[in-house]
Every structure is written in structure tokens, then in C-alpha cells.
Motif scaffolding. Structure first.
Motif, PDB file in Angstrom:
ATOM      1  N   UNK A 145       0.838  -1.201   0.000  1.00 23.39           N
ATOM      2  CA  UNK A 145       0.000   0.000   0.000  1.00 23.39           C
ATOM      3  C   UNK A 145       0.875   1.253   0.000  1.00 23.39           C
ATOM      4  N   UNK A 146       1.866   1.242   0.904  1.00 21.28           N
ATOM      5  CA  UNK A 146       2.698   2.438   1.072  1.00 21.28           C
ATOM      6  C   UNK A 146       3.557   2.713  -0.148  1.00 21.28           C
ATOM      7  N   UNK A 147       4.021   1.660  -0.814  1.00 21.12           N
ATOM      8  CA  UNK A 147       4.931   1.860  -1.958  1.00 21.12           C
ATOM      9  C   UNK A 147       4.206   1.834  -3.299  1.00 21.12           C
ATOM     10  N   UNK A 148       2.993   1.296  -3.322  1.00 17.17           N
ATOM     11  CA  UNK A 148       2.255   1.070  -4.582  1.00 17.17           C
ATOM     12  C   UNK A 148       3.074   0.202  -5.534  1.00 17.17           C
ATOM     13  N   UNK A 149       3.820  -0.739  -4.959  1.00 20.65           N
ATOM     14  CA  UNK A 149       4.611  -1.675  -5.775  1.00 20.65           C
ATOM     15  C   UNK A 149       4.147  -3.100  -5.465  1.00 20.65           C
ATOM     16  N   UNK A 150       4.284  -4.016  -6.416  1.00 22.51           N
ATOM     17  CA  UNK A 150       3.756  -5.370  -6.192  1.00 22.51           C
ATOM     18  C   UNK A 150       4.727  -6.403  -5.602  1.00 22.51           C
ATOM     19  N   UNK A 151       6.017  -6.340  -5.910  1.00 26.40           N
ATOM     20  CA  UNK A 151       6.889  -7.506  -5.683  1.00 26.40           C
ATOM     21  C   UNK A 151       7.345  -7.631  -4.226  1.00 26.40           C
ATOM     22  N   UNK A 152       7.446  -8.869  -3.782  1.00 23.48           N
ATOM     23  CA  UNK A 152       7.975  -9.159  -2.444  1.00 23.48           C
ATOM     24  C   UNK A 152       9.142 -10.121  -2.597  1.00 23.48           C
ATOM     25  N   UNK A 153      10.265  -9.775  -1.975  1.00 22.97           N
ATOM     26  CA  UNK A 153      11.472 -10.594  -2.057  1.00 22.97           C
ATOM     27  C   UNK A 153      11.633 -11.393  -0.763  1.00 22.97           C
ATOM     28  N   UNK A 154      11.812 -12.707  -0.920  1.00 24.36           N
ATOM     29  CA  UNK A 154      12.056 -13.588   0.226  1.00 24.36           C
ATOM     30  C   UNK A 154      13.283 -14.452  -0.084  1.00 24.36           C
ATOM     31  N   UNK A 155      13.625 -15.369   0.804  1.00 24.97           N
ATOM     32  CA  UNK A 155      14.913 -16.058   0.690  1.00 24.97           C
ATOM     33  C   UNK A 155      14.796 -17.578   0.807  1.00 24.97           C
ATOM     34  N   UNK A 156      15.790 -18.236   0.259  1.00 26.98           N
ATOM     35  CA  UNK A 156      15.905 -19.691   0.422  1.00 26.98           C
ATOM     36  C   UNK A 156      15.872 -20.025   1.911  1.00 26.98           C
ATOM     37  N   UNK A 157      15.202 -21.094   2.252  1.00 26.32           N
ATOM     38  CA  UNK A 157      15.100 -21.619   3.633  1.00 26.32           C
ATOM     39  C   UNK A 157      14.190 -20.778   4.536  1.00 26.32           C
ATOM     40  N   UNK A 158      13.560 -19.731   4.001  1.00 26.93           N
ATOM     41  CA  UNK A 158      12.696 -18.875   4.818  1.00 26.93           C
ATOM     42  C   UNK A 158      11.388 -19.568   5.172  1.00 26.93           C
ATOM     43  N   UNK A 298      -1.568 -13.934  19.908  1.00 23.77           N
ATOM     44  CA  UNK A 298      -1.428 -12.508  19.634  1.00 23.77           C
ATOM     45  C   UNK A 298      -0.229 -12.323  18.720  1.00 23.77           C
ATOM     46  N   UNK A 299      -0.345 -11.395  17.789  1.00 22.64           N
ATOM     47  CA  UNK A 299       0.753 -11.089  16.879  1.00 22.64           C
ATOM     48  C   UNK A 299       0.639  -9.620  16.504  1.00 22.64           C
ATOM     49  N   UNK A 300       1.712  -9.078  15.945  1.00 25.46           N
ATOM     50  CA  UNK A 300       1.710  -7.642  15.666  1.00 25.46           C
ATOM     51  C   UNK A 300       2.574  -7.303  14.466  1.00 25.46           C
ATOM     52  N   UNK A 301       2.222  -6.171  13.854  1.00 22.18           N
ATOM     53  CA  UNK A 301       3.116  -5.500  12.920  1.00 22.18           C
ATOM     54  C   UNK A 301       3.424  -4.148  13.538  1.00 22.18           C
ATOM     55  N   UNK A 302       4.710  -3.858  13.682  1.00 23.42           N
ATOM     56  CA  UNK A 302       5.128  -2.573  14.235  1.00 23.42           C
ATOM     57  C   UNK A 302       6.049  -1.921  13.215  1.00 23.42           C
ATOM     58  N   UNK A 303       5.925  -0.634  13.029  1.00 24.66           N
ATOM     59  CA  UNK A 303       6.823  -0.027  12.055  1.00 24.66           C
ATOM     60  C   UNK A 303       6.712   1.472  11.928  1.00 24.66           C
ATOM     61  N   UNK A 304       7.491   1.966  10.981  1.00 24.53           N
ATOM     62  CA  UNK A 304       7.594   3.399  10.726  1.00 24.53           C
ATOM     63  C   UNK A 304       6.209   4.017  10.594  1.00 24.53           C
ATOM     64  N   UNK A 305       5.991   5.095  11.341  1.00 25.73           N
ATOM     65  CA  UNK A 305       4.671   5.733  11.362  1.00 25.73           C
ATOM     66  C   UNK A 305       4.224   6.145   9.958  1.00 25.73           C
ATOM     67  N   UNK A 306       5.160   6.646   9.128  1.00 22.98           N
ATOM     68  CA  UNK A 306       4.728   7.114   7.804  1.00 22.98           C
ATOM     69  C   UNK A 306       4.181   5.970   6.955  1.00 22.98           C
TER      70      UNK A 306
END
Ligand code: PLZ
Length: 443
Positions: A145-158, A298-306
Motif C-alpha cells: 500500500x505504502x509503496x504502490x509496488x507489487x513484488x515481495x522478495x524472500x529467501x531460500x530456507x525462509x 497474539x501477533x503484531x506489525x510494528x513499524x515506521x509511522x509514515x
């Protein structure tokens, strides 16, 4: 109901009075087979009646040493007295309103605390959800949403969860993905700097990943780089030094949201409150779950206010997210972390375990690698003299530990890693006894 009381008042001893699993557990296992879908497994089908400190007590009266913490959840110990007290008070006052209908203070307090405790002193916001997978899903939604970009990069063994998106983000096919596709689009997997198995060092592996992102996706199309600062289910892989900082730098230079998945590494487990701190990483978004609430979901996302503030009102949420009972449990965990110096205890566990595991590696050639930090340690088992994974050895060792009353878990892309996740409050004698039992299992 049994008369057992859990928590630290349980006798902190290993006591084996039947074979493992015992007759009552085996009876329950038969009942379960007719009622529960077999797609859900159990590492060790002893049926629990109580747990606390460093032990789990089963229906047959066996008391097992816990090197699993319910997969890194009961960091402050099972049925921690302060968790129990706050939960009991809350459950008697009100069980649910839905924060999206009429809010309550505990939700706000948990968010304040997470904003304060997570790395970085920039302004932050938090949302609360129910599970780790849901936190990761929301982090990706926010980054997109914030970037208006589609791709997500993840890693082997993740590993990031079992829902459609998070299963896609997860690397390992069996058992997580097999037959459950098609998977979600716009997920790209990059090489991981796996010290025991990679030829390249951290910065070189990061350079390779950055080259692939640049040439195959385009940085300007990349919403997020998502990584576990120490890989959990993938086998407790600590990325080679320099790997994470290089990716973090690349992300910051290119407006890509750097998401640290600290669901397994979080809340003191590795001897820092968050594993990102070991290399001084300040993630843009951080996902937490497991250890956050002493066993309540319970779980959360915490991050940059902007970033967090960019999403339109009503764009995030869910019926149970930040349930008041789970929030009270989290507030008790935050208090216990400080009052009982739990993070220091995790560090101490590492100081005891790692030298013992390394000494075992000298004697048992099946141990190809010893690794981890704090109370998140593992051994990787191989065919002696090679790096060929030996999942059979890991399974046999786990079985031998279980028979002796030591609960251990396996992990790893090749299923050949034995991992150790004791509650951070485990009494030292039990920790030492657990290590003795592991050594005995080797013999
Ligand atoms: N991210 C880093 O470790 C959960 C999964 C066990 P949930 N790990 C245990 C299993 O086989 O299902 C995990 C994790 C990391 C995300 C998750 C997902 O958290 O609460 O299980 O959804």
C-alpha cells in the motif's frame, strides 16, 4: 479435569514413570485419530495436563524437560503467574468487544510498548492480529500500500506461515506447500547466506541477491524485502555477517520496505530483545508473535509511522485481532521480561549450551555444524565426513531424547537439524540434565 497446577510451582524435575508416550496418551491418540484431521501432526504425542518453568507434565504422570517452548512461545515460562493473574481478571471483566467496535486500553498499551521496545527510536505505530502468518500478511499489505509496488522478495530456507500468501513466501515444499497451490503472485526468492552451505560470504551473497532483484524484478517494482534475522523453521540459520546490513542498505536506498520477521527470534530468545539488533538493523516493519503473549494468540506489525499511517481507515483489522485477554497476557510478559531479566537468562543459556554442543561435535562426527544465539541453538546432522544432510539421524536422535523425557524439535529444509528452544526461565540444573540426556542419546 486434573488437579495439576501449572506454572513455576510445578516440581522442576524430570520424572519418567511409563514408557513415552504412556498408556493414557496412547489411548487419547487413538481417540484423536478418529476425530482430528491427520494433516495436523504432533512432534511427540504425550497429552499435556500441566506445564511451567522447564517441564511439561503428561496424562500418565511423566514430567518431561521442555526444550521446545511450544515452538518458541513460552519464553517467560508456561502459565507464568502474572500472565495467569491478568488473564483471569480480564476474562471475568469482559472477554471480547472487538477493537473495531468498541476499543479498550490494553490494546493501546500493548502497541505503545511494542513501539518502544522494537529497534529504532523513530516514530512508530502497531496493529495487533492473531497469528504470525496474519502479521506477515499484514506487513506485506502495508508495504504494498505504502509503496504502490507489487513484488515481495524472500529467501531460500525462509518460513513465514501457512496461509496462501505466507505459504508462498515460505521456501520449503514438503509439508508446507505440497499440493496446496497455485501460489500467490509477485513473490521472488533469493539466495540466503547460509554459512555451513554457501560458498560465498555475506556481502557477496547479498550482492548476488541485489543483482537478481535489479535485473529480474526492478527495485522500483519491489515493495518489500522480507527476512528472518535468524531463520527458524529453515534450520536456525544465522545469515553470514554483512548479509542483512547490505540488504537493509539496498532497501533504504531504493524505497523498499525492509521487513524483519522476528516471530521466532523475538522477545529475548536470542539474547537480545530482537535478533535484528545483533547487526544493528533497524527494520522498517517488524512482525512479532509467539513469545509476545506467553501462549495466548497474539501477533503484531510494528513499524515506521509514515508507512503504517499511509493505509486508509478500515483497511486493516479482523474480529479477534488484539483480543483483550491476549493483550493482558502480553502486558504481563513485558513486565516479566524486565523484572526477571529474561533476556540475560537467554544469553546465559547460550553460554551454557553452545560450548557443550561444540564439545559433542568434537566427539560425534554426525554433527556437521553447531550454531545459534542465546536460547535458540541447533545442531545440523550430516553423513560423517561430508555435508550430506542426514534427516534419519535427526529423527533417531529426537526419538532417543523423547524416550528419555527430553522434548526436542527438528527443523531445516532437509529435516536434519535438531533445535533447542528451552523456556528462557528454565532452571539451570534442568538445562544441564537436558544436555546430558542429549549426549546419552548420541551414544
Ligand atoms: N514466521 C519466522 O517461525 C511460525 C510454525 C510451525 P503462526 N513458526 C512455527 C508450523 O509448522 O506451523 C512462524 C515463524 C516465522 C511466521 C510464522 C507463522 O506464525 O503463528 O504459526 O502463523
Amino acid at each position: 479435569m486434573s488437579s495439576f497446577k501449572g506454572g513455576p510451582s510445578l516440581p522442576q524435575e524430570r520424572k519418567i514413570v511409563t514408557e513415552i508416550p504412556g498408556p493414557r496418551s496412547r489411548e487419547l491418540q487413538e481417540r484423536r485419530k478418529k476425530a482430528v484431521a491427520p494433516g495436523v501432526g504432533s512432534t511427540l504425542p504425550v497429552y499435556t495436563v500441566a506445564a511451567g518453568g522447564g517441564v511439561i507434565v503428561d496424562v500418565d504422570g511423566n514430567s518431561l524437560i521442555d526444550f521446545g517452548s511450544g515452538i518458541a512461545v513460552t519464553n517467560v515460562g508456561n502459565a507464568h503467574p502474572e500472565v495467569v493473574r491478568r488473564v483471569q481478571e480480564q476474562v471475568a471483566a469482559f472477554t471480547h468487544t472487538c477493537f473495531m467496535v468498541t476499543p479498550y486500553e490494553a490494546y493501546v498499551s500493548v502497541c505503545e510498548k511494542l513501539n518502544e521496545l522494537t529497534p529504532g527510536d523513530h516514530e512508530k505505530r502497531t496493529i495487533l492480529v492473531n497469528s504470525g502468518a496474519e502479521a506477515v500478511e499484514n506487513a506485506v499489505k502495508i508495504a504494498r500500500y505504502a509503496t504502490r509496488r507489487p513484488a515481495v522478495v524472500v529467501f531460500d530456507h525462509g518460513y513465514h506461515g501457512r496461509t496462501l500468501l505466507t505459504m508462498t513466501l515460505t521456501a520449503k515444499n514438503m509439508p508446507y506447500k505440497e499440493g496446496f497451490g497455485p501460489y500467490a503472485p509477485e513473490v521472488y526468492r533469493m539466495p540466503m547466506a547460509y554459512p555451513f552451505r554457501s560458498e560465498l560470504d555475506g556481502p557477496a551473497t547479498a550482492a548476488q541477491a541485489i543483482d537478481l532483484i535489479t535485473t529480474q524484478i526492478g527495485a522500483h517494482n519491489t515493495a518489500a524485502i522480507l527476512v528472518e534475522p535468524i531463520l527458524g523453521e529453515g534450520g536456525f540459520i544465522e545469515p553470514s555477517p554483512g548479509f542483512l546490513p547490505a540488504l537493509d542498505r539496498f532497501a533504504k536506498e531504493n524505497g523498499i520496505v525492509f521487513i524483519a520477521d522476528e516471530i521466532q527470534t523475538g522477545f529475548g530468545r536470542t539474547g537480545q530483545l530482537f535478533a535484528s539488533e545483533h547487526e544493528g538493523i533497524v527494520p522498517d516493519l517488524i512482525t512479532t508473535a509467539k513469545g509476545i503473549a506467553g501462549g495466548l494468540p497474539l501477533a503484531a506489525v510494528t513499524g515506521r509511522a509514515d508507512l503504517m499511517d499511509s493505509v486508509h481507515g478500515g483497511g486493516l483489522g479482523g474480529t479477534y485481532g488484539g483480543n483483550p485477554i491476549a493483550c493482558q497476557a502480553a502486558l504481563a510478559v513485558f513486565e516479566a521480561l524486565e523484572a526477571e531479566k529474561v533476556v540475560e537468562r537467554a544469553r546465559r543459556i547460550g553460554e551454557i549450551m553452545l560450548p557443550r554442543l561444540r564439545a559433542m561435535a568434537e566427539r560425534f562426527p554426525q554433527i556437521g555444524d553447531v550454531r545459534g544465539r542465546g536460547a535458540m541453538t541447533a545442531i545440523e546432522l550430516v553423513v560423517p565426513g561430508t555435508r550430506t544432510p542426514d534427516p534419519g539421524a535427526a529423527a533417531a536422535l529426537a526419538r532417543a531424547c523423547h524416550e528419555r523425557g527430553l522434548l526436542v524439535l527438528t527443523a531445516g529444509t532437509y529435516g536434519n537439524v535438531l533445535r533447542f528452544l528451552p523456556p528462557l526461565v528454565i532452571p539451570e540444573p534442568l538445562l544441564l540434565e537436558g544436555l546430558d540426556l542429549l549426549e546419552e542419546a548420541f551414544r
